[in-house]
Design a protein around this motif. Structure first.
Motif, PDB file in Angstrom:
ATOM      1  N   SER A  25     -84.320  32.312 -28.473  1.00 23.98           N
ATOM      2  CA  SER A  25     -83.080  31.799 -28.001  1.00 23.98           C
ATOM      3  C   SER A  25     -82.206  31.742 -29.172  1.00 23.98           C
ATOM      4  CB  SER A  25     -83.055  30.751 -26.934  1.00 23.98           C
ATOM      5  OG  SER A  25     -81.724  30.347 -26.759  1.00 23.98           O
ATOM      6  N   CYS A  26     -82.500  30.255 -29.853  1.00 29.29           N
ATOM      7  CA  CYS A  26     -81.740  29.696 -30.819  1.00 29.29           C
ATOM      8  C   CYS A  26     -81.770  30.336 -32.107  1.00 29.29           C
ATOM      9  CB  CYS A  26     -81.773  28.158 -30.847  1.00 29.29           C
ATOM     10  SG  CYS A  26     -83.445  27.701 -31.566  1.00 29.29           S
ATOM     11  N   GLY A  27     -83.041  30.475 -32.467  1.00 30.14           N
ATOM     12  CA  GLY A  27     -83.186  31.232 -33.718  1.00 30.14           C
ATOM     13  C   GLY A  27     -83.341  30.447 -34.901  1.00 30.14           C
ATOM     14  N   GLY A  34     -85.158  27.018 -34.606  1.00 34.22           N
ATOM     15  CA  GLY A  34     -86.308  25.971 -34.369  1.00 34.22           C
ATOM     16  C   GLY A  34     -86.138  24.808 -33.591  1.00 34.22           C
ATOM     17  N   CYS A  88     -84.858  25.134 -29.997  1.00 32.93           N
ATOM     18  CA  CYS A  88     -85.104  25.429 -28.166  1.00 32.93           C
ATOM     19  C   CYS A  88     -86.425  25.501 -27.876  1.00 32.93           C
ATOM     20  CB  CYS A  88     -84.066  26.705 -27.934  1.00 32.93           C
ATOM     21  SG  CYS A  88     -84.894  28.213 -28.476  1.00 32.93           S
ATOM     22  N   GLY A  89     -87.317  25.923 -28.515  1.00 29.80           N
ATOM     23  CA  GLY A  89     -88.748  26.049 -28.078  1.00 29.80           C
ATOM     24  C   GLY A  89     -88.731  27.402 -27.560  1.00 29.80           C
ATOM     25  N   CYS A  95     -89.527  30.210 -28.515  1.00 34.52           N
ATOM     26  CA  CYS A  95     -90.278  31.171 -29.346  1.00 34.52           C
ATOM     27  C   CYS A  95     -91.667  30.747 -29.414  1.00 34.52           C
ATOM     28  CB  CYS A  95     -89.472  31.480 -30.491  1.00 34.52           C
ATOM     29  SG  CYS A  95     -89.525  30.060 -31.641  1.00 34.52           S
ATOM     30  N   CYS A 119     -89.608  31.794 -34.513  1.00 31.20           N
ATOM     31  CA  CYS A 119     -88.236  32.099 -35.688  1.00 31.20           C
ATOM     32  C   CYS A 119     -88.383  31.214 -36.901  1.00 31.20           C
ATOM     33  CB  CYS A 119     -87.171  31.434 -34.768  1.00 31.20           C
ATOM     34  SG  CYS A 119     -87.035  29.679 -34.567  1.00 31.20           S
TER      35      CYS A 119
HETATM   36  S1  FES Z   1     -85.740  30.625 -30.988  1.00 37.45           S
HETATM   37 FE1  FES Z   1     -85.467  28.702 -30.657  1.00 37.45          FE
HETATM   38  S2  FES Z   1     -87.191  27.581 -31.429  1.00 37.45           S
HETATM   39 FE2  FES Z   1     -87.471  29.334 -32.027  1.00 37.45          FE
END
Ligand code: FES
Length: 351
Positions: free
Chosen positions: A298-300, A302, A304-305, A307, A337
């Motif tokens: 999601s966030c890319g 580190g 949002c969790g 991935c 990510c």
């Molecule tokens: S995409 Fe959000 S923590 Fe890796």
């Protein structure tokens, strides 16, 4: 007893997180609420008006990090509070509003942030849009606590019903009518706040405010962009424009794969193993997306969790892995990510 006792508090304190107990949940509008916290007795959670907290939550079995500005102001002698607004499709804010109750404990890092009142006494131009009111409201009350120059405050909301802190602002305005000019803008009545309107407000009624004012801006990105452009148009020195943005940058650009530097990574997707190539300077997420492997993210960056995966063989480097505890990292959890392969034979299992 807290409804949701936190497990592993000691470990999280070592990771820089502390449990805060929710003292109360105060509805502000139909879709916004303030979470008021009890903080530790020492000074770890001392803060300045305008700063933010980083919360670590466990939602649907995954850790997530989110930053929320404090809406409380230390000068007002209030307990520390954040104010959260429901967002269409928003995972964390909606979860906080729907699930957090008094007595719950939430992990938070001590306050941080540089969106704070400058020490020099200058006229203030405050611009807030929607839930961007939270740090601006704190800064406003901090500024009004002492003597000082004029404050012009442009506050944009969708409608009167959606206006956060409406009653509190009425009180503040009545108490400081000599210094505070508050303009309430409602999109439902006034349309979107365009540059011309914002510039007119900044200039005011011949105060020549742009020559000396300091501006504080927080709100949705289009609103902030308009405000910044309007302030540039009226000649405000960019060094005196303070903007608070909690930006989710796009994931890193995917570099072209070079055969010589490529490593092979086996990814267990639950329905089979896929082999992908990944350069040593590329994240596994970037490589997977480049090769059309649908991995969750999601966030890319580190936080949002989304991935989180398990490294079952090989080793990776992660420049940003604060989201994971030392124990989780020891158990092999990684953030796709952030993880870059450090050698051959990496195997990853999606969780
Ligand atoms: S995409 Fe959000 S923590 Fe890796």
């Amino acid at each position: 007893m807290p409804r949701n006792p936190i497990i592993g508090t000691e470990k999280m304190e070592q990771a820089g997180f502390y449990p805060l107990t929710v003292r109360s949940v105060v509805p502000e509008t139909a879709d916004a609420a303030s979470l008021v916290f009890d903080t530790p007795a020492d000074d770890v959670f001392d803060y300045r008006a305008g700063q933010y907290l980083t919360l670590r939550l466990q939602i649907a079995g995954r850790p997530v990090l989110r930053c929320y500005s404090m809406s409380s102001a230390p000068v007002a002698g209030e307990p520390l509070a954040i104010t959260v607004k429901r967002v269409a499709g928003g995972v964390v804010s909606n979860w906080l509003i729907d699930h957090v109750r008094p007595g719950d404990r939430i992990l938070a890092r001590p306050p941080s942030g540089t969106f704070v009142l400058a020490p020099e006494p200058r006229p203030l131009l405050l611009f807030a849009g929607g839930s961007g009111i939270t740090p601006v409201f704190a800064i406003l009350r901090q500024a009004l606590a002492g003597d000082g120059p004029a404050i012009r405050f442009f506050y944009a909301s969708q409608s009167p019903e959606a206006e956060i802190f409406r009653t509190a602002l009425d009180r503040v305005q009545a108490a400081h009518a000599d210094r505070l000019t508050l303009h309430r803008h409602y999109d439902s009545r006034d349309g979107h706040p365009d540059m011309a309107r914002l510039a007119d407000f900044a200039v005011g009624t011949g105060d020549a405010i742009a020559e000396s004012a300091i501006a504080y801006v927080c709100g949705p990105a289009p609103f902030m962009n308009n405000v910044e452009a309007a302030l540039a148009q009226v000649g405000l020195d960019p060094a005196r424009i303070h903007s608070e943005r909690f930006v989710m940058p796009a994931p890193e650009a995917v570099p072209a794969l070079g055969d010589a530097a490529s490593l092979t990574i086996a990814i267990d997707c639950g329905v089979g193993i896929r082999q992908i190539s990944c350069r040593a300077d590329q994240t596994i997420l970037a490589a997977a997306l480049d090769q059309r492997l649908p991995v969750p993210w999601s966030c890319g960056q580190g936080i949002c969790g989304a991935c989180i995966a398990e490294l079952t063989a090989g080793s990776v480097a992660m420049p940003q892995s604060d989201l994971l505890t030392a124990e989780e990292r020891k158990d092999g959890l990684i953030l796709l990510c952030q993880a870059r392969p450090r050698g051959p034979d990496c195997r990853v299992r999606l969780v």
